[in-house]
Design an enzyme around this catalytic site. Structure first.
Site, PDB file in Angstrom:
ATOM      1  N   SER A  26     -18.725  -3.151  -1.445  1.00 55.48           N
ATOM      2  CA  SER A  26     -18.823  -3.406  -2.839  1.00 55.48           C
ATOM      3  C   SER A  26     -18.962  -4.985  -3.232  1.00 55.48           C
ATOM      4  O   SER A  26     -18.705  -5.832  -2.377  1.00 55.48           O
ATOM      5  CB  SER A  26     -17.685  -2.925  -3.605  1.00 55.48           C
ATOM      6  OG  SER A  26     -17.678  -1.432  -3.408  1.00 55.48           O
ATOM      7  N   ARG A  77     -19.844  -0.212 -10.484  1.00 56.29           N
ATOM      8  CA  ARG A  77     -19.476  -1.611 -10.870  1.00 56.29           C
ATOM      9  C   ARG A  77     -20.473  -2.366 -11.748  1.00 56.29           C
ATOM     10  O   ARG A  77     -20.309  -2.814 -12.702  1.00 56.29           O
ATOM     11  CB  ARG A  77     -18.976  -2.466  -9.606  1.00 56.29           C
ATOM     12  CG  ARG A  77     -18.479  -4.023 -10.043  1.00 56.29           C
ATOM     13  CD  ARG A  77     -18.512  -4.938  -8.811  1.00 56.29           C
ATOM     14  NE  ARG A  77     -17.965  -4.412  -7.879  1.00 56.29           N
ATOM     15  CZ  ARG A  77     -16.631  -4.638  -7.551  1.00 56.29           C
ATOM     16  NH1 ARG A  77     -15.738  -5.642  -8.199  1.00 56.29           N
ATOM     17  NH2 ARG A  77     -16.289  -4.118  -6.106  1.00 56.29           N
ATOM     18  N   CYS A 114       7.828  -8.766 -12.731  1.00 60.44           N
ATOM     19  CA  CYS A 114       8.521  -9.414 -11.830  1.00 60.44           C
ATOM     20  C   CYS A 114       8.196  -9.732 -10.430  1.00 60.44           C
ATOM     21  O   CYS A 114       8.720  -9.011  -9.535  1.00 60.44           O
ATOM     22  CB  CYS A 114      10.250  -8.780 -11.790  1.00 60.44           C
ATOM     23  SG  CYS A 114      10.872  -8.665 -13.351  1.00 60.44           S
ATOM     24  N   GLU A 115       7.084 -10.271 -10.264  1.00 58.72           N
ATOM     25  CA  GLU A 115       6.248 -10.316  -9.169  1.00 58.72           C
ATOM     26  C   GLU A 115       5.728 -11.867  -9.092  1.00 58.72           C
ATOM     27  O   GLU A 115       4.951 -12.130  -9.981  1.00 58.72           O
ATOM     28  CB  GLU A 115       5.470  -9.242  -8.886  1.00 58.72           C
ATOM     29  CG  GLU A 115       4.654  -9.541  -7.523  1.00 58.72           C
ATOM     30  CD  GLU A 115       5.435  -8.694  -6.407  1.00 58.72           C
ATOM     31  OE1 GLU A 115       5.498  -9.078  -5.692  1.00 58.72           O
ATOM     32  OE2 GLU A 115       6.349  -7.889  -6.806  1.00 58.72           O
TER      33      GLU A 115
END
Length: 445
Positions: free
Chosen positions: A226, A305, A373-374
């Site tokens: 892709s 896409r 939270c990352e």
């Protein structure tokens, strides 16, 4: 469905400034500084439907789909549903003469719900369950794409139980190195997909299928990866597949009527990205590779896409702007890796712009981050935004139509955004926003 009209109000004529840039939907423009898509301003969309949200330009989507169909009028164009699929999309595709690829029972259900005829659906996947195979056979899909020797035996038994001769294609791994991220390269020998051509497994698979009375081999399939913008890999794969098809027909004395050469054509995500090849340019390369065959098969392609990606804008509201001396500026939006995991997964790069207004302030690099939270919840590093970007501003990220809503998740129990289809001043909710009731409904206690 809501209707908006721009152009004249209270005796005032508004001028639409068209956004001419390959990363924005074709109807994108600005009126008095506000981003307008499909005749609808983003401020009205945010007020009515909230943020984050995906805004889908129907005219652009359907125009790109028809461009593929027009490039291959004597072949088959199968939209790759994994890019983004909902019932409304399936309806558009069916109306515009395209077919559809699915790779799970869920995608099959959505395709059927949108009115896509089963005989125009191809079922992919490297680990289809028995239940999925039974449903595919019962539904009457056009073909099941076989991916392993176990699946050949499994589908043959399912077809025998159903008393039908199931149409199948064999997925071949042609050993082509697609120049893309390793996570989305599928044509090399290390790929989990298909039967290796170089190791002789593809030839074994053809022999195995030919020996099964309840399987009807109607085509060969390959897909090398892709987000590809270099046509050389497509040409190499097509040439190898054409040679293999001719070899199979000569060895087994059978006719294989279709050659599906997959999808993977890339798009531009930033203004500085090169313009990708057109559908017509890719089809011409594929036809050249098949020209030497005595009886060329029906050519099939699987764009996803390249149809969905450029047609959609992700719309956010900025919540905080944090300056850390010696480090940089962090601009936080009300979404993040839950609605676009691609930057965290494989470093996908985007562009962003203020959507509710234009600014004369000089641009400065900011780190665009989400609310999760990352530490890896980053939508973009060093993205240029006006220095007066402030809380409450709307931010638009173009080229957000492929693999964002499809991969969206509920990390931190956030609610997945809606998809708002716009055209001619009208808004259709293609996918509604999730609610807390949707989340809680999944729990049994």
């Amino acid at each position: 469905m809501l209707f908006y009209r721009f152009g004249q109000h209270a005796g005032t004529v508004f001028t639409m400034t068209v956004v001419i840039d390959k990363v924005w939907p074709r109807t994108a423009g600005r009126i008095d500084g506000e981003l307008v898509l499909g005749g609808v301003g983003v401020r009205a969309l945010a007020a009515e439907y909230g943020t984050p949200a995906y805004v889908l330009d129907e005219e652009d989507f359907r125009g790109r789909a028809r461009a593929w169909r027009d490039a291959l009028p004597d072949g088959e164009v199968h939209y790759g549903g994994k890019a983004f699929l909902c019932p409304l999309i399936a309806t558009w595709l069916a109306e515009d003469g395209l077919s559809l690829d699915v790779c799970t029972g869920g995608e099959l259900a959505v395709a059927l719900a949108g009115g896509m005829p089963a005989e125009r659906i191809t079922f992919h996947g490297n680990n289809k369950s028995v239940a999925e195979l039974r449903r595919a056979v019962a539904t009457g899909v056009n073909a099941v794409v076989l991916d392993s020797f176990i699946e050949i035996e499994r589908l043959a038994e399912v077809a025998r139980e159903a008393g039908v001769r199931q149409r199948v294609m064999i997925r071949v791994t042609p050993g082509v190195d697609a120049h893309t991220h390793e996570f989305i390269a599928t044509g090399g020998e290390r790929s989990k997909f298909g039967f290796s051509l170089g190791l002789g497994l593809a030839a074994e698979a053809v022999a195995a299928v030919a020996a099964e009375p309840y399987l009807d081999l109607v085509g060969l399939h390959s897909h090398i990866g892709s987000q590809l913008v270099d046509l050389a890999g497509f040409a190499q794969a097509a040439a190898r597949m054409a040679a293999f098809l001719a070899e199979c027909e000569a060895r087994h004395g059978i006719r294989i009527p279709k050659l599906d050469l997959g999808g993977g054509l890339g798009i531009a995500y930033r203004a500085e990205d090169p313009a990708p090849p057109t559908p017509a340019e890719l089809v011409a390369v594929l036809r050249d590779a098949l020209a030497g065959l005595a009886a060329p098969p029906v050519l099939a392609v699987e764009p996803g896409r390249s149809i969905a990606g450029p047609t959609t804008v992700a719309l956010y509201e900025i919540g905080t702007v944090k300056e850390i001396p010696g480090v940089g500026v962090y601009v936080s939006v009300d979404g993040g890796m839950s609605d676009n995991p691609r930057p965290a997964m494989y470093g996908a790069a985007y562009t962003a712009a203020l959507a509710n207004r234009v600014s004369d302030a000089p641009a400065r690099p900011v780190n665009l981050v989400g609310k999760h939270c990352e530490s890896g919840d980053i939508l973009g590093w060093d993205m240029p935004l006006p220095a007066d970007t402030r809380p409450g501003d709307l931010l638009a990220i173009p080229a957000s139509g492929a693999y964002q809503r499809s991969m969206a998740n509920n990390y931190n129990h956030v609610l997945r955004p809606p998809v708002l289809a716009v055209r001619g001043g009208r808004v259709t909710v293609a996918v509604r926003r999730e609610t807390e009731d949707d989340l809680l409904r999944l729990y049994t206690s």
